[in-house]
Design a protein around this motif. Structure first.
Motif, short mmCIF file in Angstrom:
data_model
loop_
_atom_site.label_atom_id
_atom_site.label_comp_id
_atom_site.label_asym_id
_atom_site.label_seq_id
_atom_site.Cartn_x
_atom_site.Cartn_y
_atom_site.Cartn_z
N LEU A 27 0.81 -1.22 0.00
CA LEU A 27 0.00 0.00 0.00
C LEU A 27 0.85 1.27 0.00
CD1 LEU A 27 -2.68 -1.08 2.64
CD2 LEU A 27 -2.78 -1.29 0.15
N ARG A 28 2.13 1.14 -0.18
CA ARG A 28 3.06 2.27 -0.09
C ARG A 28 2.78 3.31 -1.16
NH1 ARG A 28 6.61 5.94 0.15
NH2 ARG A 28 8.73 5.62 0.92
N GLU A 29 2.73 4.57 -0.75
CA GLU A 29 2.57 5.70 -1.67
C GLU A 29 3.77 6.62 -1.50
OE1 GLU A 29 0.37 6.79 -3.93
OE2 GLU A 29 -0.85 4.99 -3.84
N PRO A 30 4.33 7.18 -2.59
CA PRO A 30 5.45 8.12 -2.44
C PRO A 30 5.00 9.37 -1.70
CG PRO A 30 4.64 8.08 -4.69
CD PRO A 30 3.95 6.96 -3.99
N SER A 31 5.87 9.88 -0.83
CA SER A 31 5.51 11.06 -0.03
C SER A 31 5.76 12.36 -0.78
CB SER A 31 6.31 11.06 1.28
OG SER A 31 7.71 11.01 1.01
N SER A 129 -3.62 -0.66 -9.21
CA SER A 129 -3.58 -0.94 -10.65
C SER A 129 -3.21 0.31 -11.43
CB SER A 129 -4.93 -1.47 -11.12
OG SER A 129 -5.22 -2.72 -10.53
N LYS A 130 -3.74 1.44 -10.98
CA LYS A 130 -3.44 2.72 -11.63
C LYS A 130 -1.95 3.03 -11.55
CE LYS A 130 -6.58 5.64 -10.77
NZ LYS A 130 -7.42 6.63 -10.06
N ASP A 131 -1.37 2.84 -10.37
CA ASP A 131 0.06 3.08 -10.20
C ASP A 131 0.88 2.19 -11.13
OD1 ASP A 131 0.01 5.10 -8.32
OD2 ASP A 131 0.03 3.74 -6.61
N HIS A 132 0.50 0.95 -11.21
CA HIS A 132 1.24 0.00 -12.04
C HIS A 132 1.16 0.40 -13.51
CE1 HIS A 132 3.06 -3.79 -13.18
NE2 HIS A 132 2.07 -4.02 -14.01
N GLN A 133 -0.02 0.75 -13.99
CA GLN A 133 -0.18 1.15 -15.38
C GLN A 133 0.54 2.47 -15.68
OE1 GLN A 133 -1.50 -0.68 -17.86
NE2 GLN A 133 -1.64 -2.29 -16.31
N GLU A 134 0.62 3.35 -14.69
CA GLU A 134 1.36 4.60 -14.87
C GLU A 134 2.85 4.32 -15.06
OE1 GLU A 134 0.41 6.97 -11.51
OE2 GLU A 134 -1.55 7.58 -12.27
N LYS A 183 1.53 12.94 -10.17
CA LYS A 183 2.14 11.66 -9.79
C LYS A 183 2.69 10.94 -11.01
CE LYS A 183 -0.44 10.68 -5.55
NZ LYS A 183 -1.38 9.73 -4.88
N PHE A 184 1.96 11.02 -12.12
CA PHE A 184 2.46 10.37 -13.33
C PHE A 184 3.76 11.02 -13.79
CE2 PHE A 184 2.81 10.68 -17.98
CZ PHE A 184 3.16 9.35 -18.22
N LEU A 185 3.82 12.35 -13.78
CA LEU A 185 5.03 13.03 -14.23
C LEU A 185 6.21 12.74 -13.30
CD1 LEU A 185 3.69 16.49 -15.49
CD2 LEU A 185 4.40 14.50 -16.82
#
Length: 267
Positions: A27-31, A129-134, A183-185
């Motif tokens: 569940l880790r999200e970049p800070s 899933s969104k993070d992975h596809q990004e 986040k994508f950039l």
């Protein structure tokens, strides 16, 4: 222990016995944009893609009934090999329909090729899933830059976050609450660093309007490709020469608001 991709989501596989495993969803999200987790994820996806794995260690701790993990790995320092001297692959993020406009710009400022990449599928995905596809999309764009031997040009993250009146991004910021362009950039920049591709950030102010007024009719391209093309030219240091009447329009706040609103309604 090792990280694995299961149906587009990141899991940690933990060995519990002889060929027996349990899987824990990560569940880790970049800070922030400097978070080393972004680098680790970029390296992890590249290792899956190329099957050239790198060493890392995972340590788990139990705190108040919840499991927390820490990852240790060595940070690479690759040489920047793909620079703006050969031109750029310019990216413009657009809201309606939600997509990326990608323009290949030569070192002398000409539009060489272009394409659009739909982002609509991202809106319905879970966060993992969104993070992975990004990450996959970020690798795709960086690989395109490497294939063309060029740097990458994007909108400045700070300007994209809040922006300012007349930058053409108000509707974009409103519509992208289901997908974080910032986040994508961040992912795109991190993958580019790992693969030795220079990333140039430019101020996106008025790219939409100038693109519509100047390059869309001149080159027979749509407004979004024209915006990406303008971002690419700015990254290469070019300034736009506009007819005197156009210059007056760009200084007219009432016209800018009208043009941007009409632009978003018609496209």
């Amino acid at each position: 222990m090792r990280f694995e991709d299961l149906n587009g989501q990141l899991y940690l596989r933990i060995t519990t016995g002889n060929r027996e495993f349990i899987y824990a969803k990560v569940l880790r999200e970049p800070s922030n944009s400097k978070d080393k987790w972004l680098t680790f994820m970029a390296m992890l996806l590249e290792s899956w893609k190329t099957q050239s794995y790198f060493p890392y260690t995972v340590e788990l701790k139990l705190r108040n009934g919840e499991v927390y993990g820490s990852v240790s790995f060595e940070l690479p320092t690759p040489e920047v090999r793909y620079k703006r001297e050969n031109g750029v692959i310019a990216i413009d993020i657009n809201a309606s329909p939600i997509h990326l406009a990608v323009a290949e710009v030569t070192k002398t400022g000409e539009l060489l090729s272009y394409q659009t990449i739909s982002l609509h599928r991202f809106l319905e995905l879970s966060q993992n899933s969104k993070d992975h596809q990004e990450w996959i999309l970020a690798h795709h764009i960086v690989d395109l830059a490497i294939q063309k031997g060029k740097a990458i040009a994007v909108e400045n993250l700070k300007n994209l976050k809040k922006g300012k009146r007349g930058d053409g991004k108000a509707e974009l910021r409103k519509r992208l609450h289901h997908w974080s362009a910032k986040k994508f950039l961040q992912k795109l920049k991190r993958v580019a660093v790992l693969k030795g591709v220079e990333v140039i950030e430019v101020n996106p102010a008025y790219t939409s309007v100038i693109g519509i007024l100047k390059y869309a009719p001149q080159l027979n391209i749509d407004k979004d490709i024209a915006g990406a093309y303008l971002i690419g030219r700015r990254a290469l240091g070019f300034r736009e020469d506009m007819p005197e009447n156009y210059e007056k329009l760009l200084k007219d706040k009432a016209y800018l608001e009208f043009a941007l609103k009409r632009n978003l309604e018609n496209f």
